[in-house]
Design a protein around this motif. Structure first.
Motif, mmCIF file in Angstrom:
data_model
loop_
_atom_site.group_PDB
_atom_site.id
_atom_site.type_symbol
_atom_site.label_atom_id
_atom_site.label_comp_id
_atom_site.label_asym_id
_atom_site.label_seq_id
_atom_site.Cartn_x
_atom_site.Cartn_y
_atom_site.Cartn_z
ATOM 1 N N GLU A 65 0.912 -0.960 0.122
ATOM 2 C CA GLU A 65 0.115 0.071 -0.262
ATOM 3 C C GLU A 65 1.629 1.905 0.329
ATOM 4 O O GLU A 65 0.440 2.248 -0.749
ATOM 5 C CB GLU A 65 -1.019 0.000 1.254
ATOM 6 C CG GLU A 65 -2.003 -0.949 1.238
ATOM 7 C CD GLU A 65 -2.768 -1.237 2.393
ATOM 8 O OE1 GLU A 65 -2.821 -0.095 3.234
ATOM 9 O OE2 GLU A 65 -4.175 -1.987 2.734
ATOM 10 N N CYS A 66 1.973 1.379 0.893
ATOM 11 C CA CYS A 66 2.994 2.297 0.676
ATOM 12 C C CYS A 66 3.344 2.273 -0.729
ATOM 13 O O CYS A 66 3.612 3.336 -1.113
ATOM 14 C CB CYS A 66 3.640 1.787 1.675
ATOM 15 S SG CYS A 66 5.087 3.661 2.191
ATOM 16 N N ILE A 67 3.888 0.955 -1.370
ATOM 17 C CA ILE A 67 4.483 1.870 -3.041
ATOM 18 C C ILE A 67 3.030 1.888 -3.952
ATOM 19 O O ILE A 67 3.892 3.170 -4.398
ATOM 20 C CB ILE A 67 5.000 -0.033 -3.140
ATOM 21 C CG1 ILE A 67 6.010 -0.863 -2.368
ATOM 22 C CG2 ILE A 67 4.927 0.023 -4.343
ATOM 23 C CD1 ILE A 67 6.535 -2.087 -2.790
ATOM 24 N N ASP A 68 2.173 1.719 -3.647
ATOM 25 C CA ASP A 68 1.060 2.338 -4.284
ATOM 26 C C ASP A 68 0.255 3.430 -4.122
ATOM 27 O O ASP A 68 0.664 4.734 -5.450
ATOM 28 C CB ASP A 68 -0.177 1.926 -4.081
ATOM 29 C CG ASP A 68 -1.547 1.987 -5.075
ATOM 30 O OD1 ASP A 68 -1.264 1.550 -6.185
ATOM 31 O OD2 ASP A 68 -2.331 2.648 -4.339
ATOM 32 N N ARG A 77 2.360 9.760 3.408
ATOM 33 C CA ARG A 77 2.391 9.802 5.091
ATOM 34 C C ARG A 77 1.609 8.081 5.622
ATOM 35 O O ARG A 77 2.196 8.198 6.951
ATOM 36 C CB ARG A 77 1.943 11.119 5.273
ATOM 37 C CG ARG A 77 2.369 11.608 7.008
ATOM 38 C CD ARG A 77 1.794 12.950 7.182
ATOM 39 N NE ARG A 77 0.574 13.336 7.170
ATOM 40 C CZ ARG A 77 0.028 14.105 6.722
ATOM 41 N NH1 ARG A 77 0.481 15.048 6.923
ATOM 42 N NH2 ARG A 77 -1.575 14.394 6.462
ATOM 43 N N GLU A 78 0.324 8.776 5.987
ATOM 44 C CA GLU A 78 -0.581 7.728 6.424
ATOM 45 C C GLU A 78 0.406 6.499 5.922
ATOM 46 O O GLU A 78 0.568 5.610 7.470
ATOM 47 C CB GLU A 78 -1.711 7.759 6.354
ATOM 48 C CG GLU A 78 -2.610 6.589 6.695
ATOM 49 C CD GLU A 78 -3.947 6.224 6.029
ATOM 50 O OE1 GLU A 78 -4.702 5.731 6.785
ATOM 51 O OE2 GLU A 78 -4.620 7.879 4.806
ATOM 52 N N GLU A 79 1.042 6.005 5.006
ATOM 53 C CA GLU A 79 1.140 4.506 4.292
ATOM 54 C C GLU A 79 2.632 4.278 5.489
ATOM 55 O O GLU A 79 2.659 3.252 5.555
ATOM 56 C CB GLU A 79 0.926 4.355 2.719
ATOM 57 C CG GLU A 79 0.041 4.237 2.545
ATOM 58 C CD GLU A 79 -1.237 3.382 2.731
ATOM 59 O OE1 GLU A 79 -0.489 2.067 3.952
ATOM 60 O OE2 GLU A 79 -2.786 3.743 2.759
ATOM 61 N N LEU A 80 3.327 5.336 5.308
ATOM 62 C CA LEU A 80 4.865 5.266 5.631
ATOM 63 C C LEU A 80 4.671 4.604 7.732
ATOM 64 O O LEU A 80 4.897 4.058 8.686
ATOM 65 C CB LEU A 80 5.245 5.959 5.588
ATOM 66 C CG LEU A 80 5.876 6.344 4.375
ATOM 67 C CD1 LEU A 80 6.446 7.518 3.892
ATOM 68 C CD2 LEU A 80 6.760 5.385 4.477
ATOM 69 N N GLY A 81 3.314 5.229 7.954
ATOM 70 C CA GLY A 81 3.166 5.469 9.353
ATOM 71 C C GLY A 81 2.547 3.725 9.670
ATOM 72 O O GLY A 81 3.369 3.708 10.879
#
Length: 274
Positions: free
Chosen positions: A53-56, A67-71
């Motif tokens: 999801e972070c990659i997406d 920012r949210e996905e890195l969290g």
């Protein structure tokens, strides 16, 4: 400062500590039953999902979402570190994880934090790899041992080809790779008369994919990203095909191959004209 005080701490520089404290509280008696019952194994799928999801978010250039996905990825690291701290056989926490990372970054960048000299980014990569092999005492072990371990096969192939190219095992030019692709395509064609279950079918198709990955590497194209973009392009075009057929009063289940192909070519012409 107590855990409860840290949970409410709003100092910008201490938010990682705050997150660690919150996770500690969730795992304690009286905390969250779901969090408390998780194990390293039970949340493996969550780690994988959050990474994708972070990659997406990166691919979509959605910075707020990133920012949210890195969290969410950081949550997985904190979660595993908290569980390791609870385990007497592991006995490390987030501080030890961060220290390990910081020490590694210093050791493997002697051109920044020491006196080593490198000419370019490729030199940095070669130096990193040499230091890593010394650190893990694998200088006398097979060069490709554990290369890309745990990666999806496409990315593992990319990493393997990059690594052997570093020691000169590579085609002298792009044309050699293209010729190898033709050779592997011919061998795939020879398997067309074989039944699907014959092992040679999968073997030859695998060889073809591996050589295509090699060409991606030589052209400095990430094969995972290239395939992702190809997937997106196909999806976009097929959706347009479906829309065209619907406009003609035909759904996908009713459409003939000839009708779908005609719509496909029309979509391609429209995109080319833009």
């Amino acid at each position: 400062m107590t855990d409860w005080e840290m949970i409410h701490c709003q100092e910008p520089a201490r938010q990682v500590e705050r997150a660690v404290s919150i996770m500690h509280r969730l795992r304690q008696p009286g905390g969250c039953p779901w969090d408390a019952e998780q194990t390293h194994d039970s949340i493996i799928s969550s780690l994988i999902e959050e990474c994708y999801e972070c990659i997406d978010a990166i691919r979509e250039r959605d910075w707020e979402h990133l920012r949210e996905e890195l969290g969410d990825v950081l949550l997985q690291v904190i979660f595993h570190a908290e569980m390791a701290q609870e385990n007497p056989d592991a006995a490390f926490g987030m501080n030890e994880v961060a220290r390990e990372l910081a020490d590694k970054l210093v050791r493997r960048h002697p051109h920044v934090f020491g006196t080593a000299a490198v000419e370019n980014a490729e030199g940095v990569i070669s130096q990193w790899d040499a230091i890593k092999r010394r650190e893990h005492s694998i200088e006398d072990k097979p060069y490709l041992q554990d290369c890309g371990k745990g990666l999806p096969a496409l990315l593992q192939a990319y990493k393997i080809t990059k690594k052997v190219a570093k020691v000169g095992f590579d085609w002298p030019d792009h044309a050699g790779v293209v010729e190898k692709i033709r050779e592997e395509t011919d061998e795939v064609e020879e398997t067309l008369a074989l039944p699907d279950a014959d092992s040679h079918v999968a073997e030859e198709l695998g060889d073809l994919l591996f050589v295509v990955v090699n060409l991606c590497r030589r052209r400095k194209v990430d094969p995972e990203l290239a395939l992702f973009n190809a997937n997106r392009k196909f999806e976009r075009r097929f959706n347009a095909v479906e829309d065209q057929l619907k406009a003609q009063g035909v759904n996908l289940a009713q459409a003939t191959l000839e009708e779908m192909e005609a719509a496909w070519q029309a979509v391609k012409r429209t995109e080319s004209a833009l």
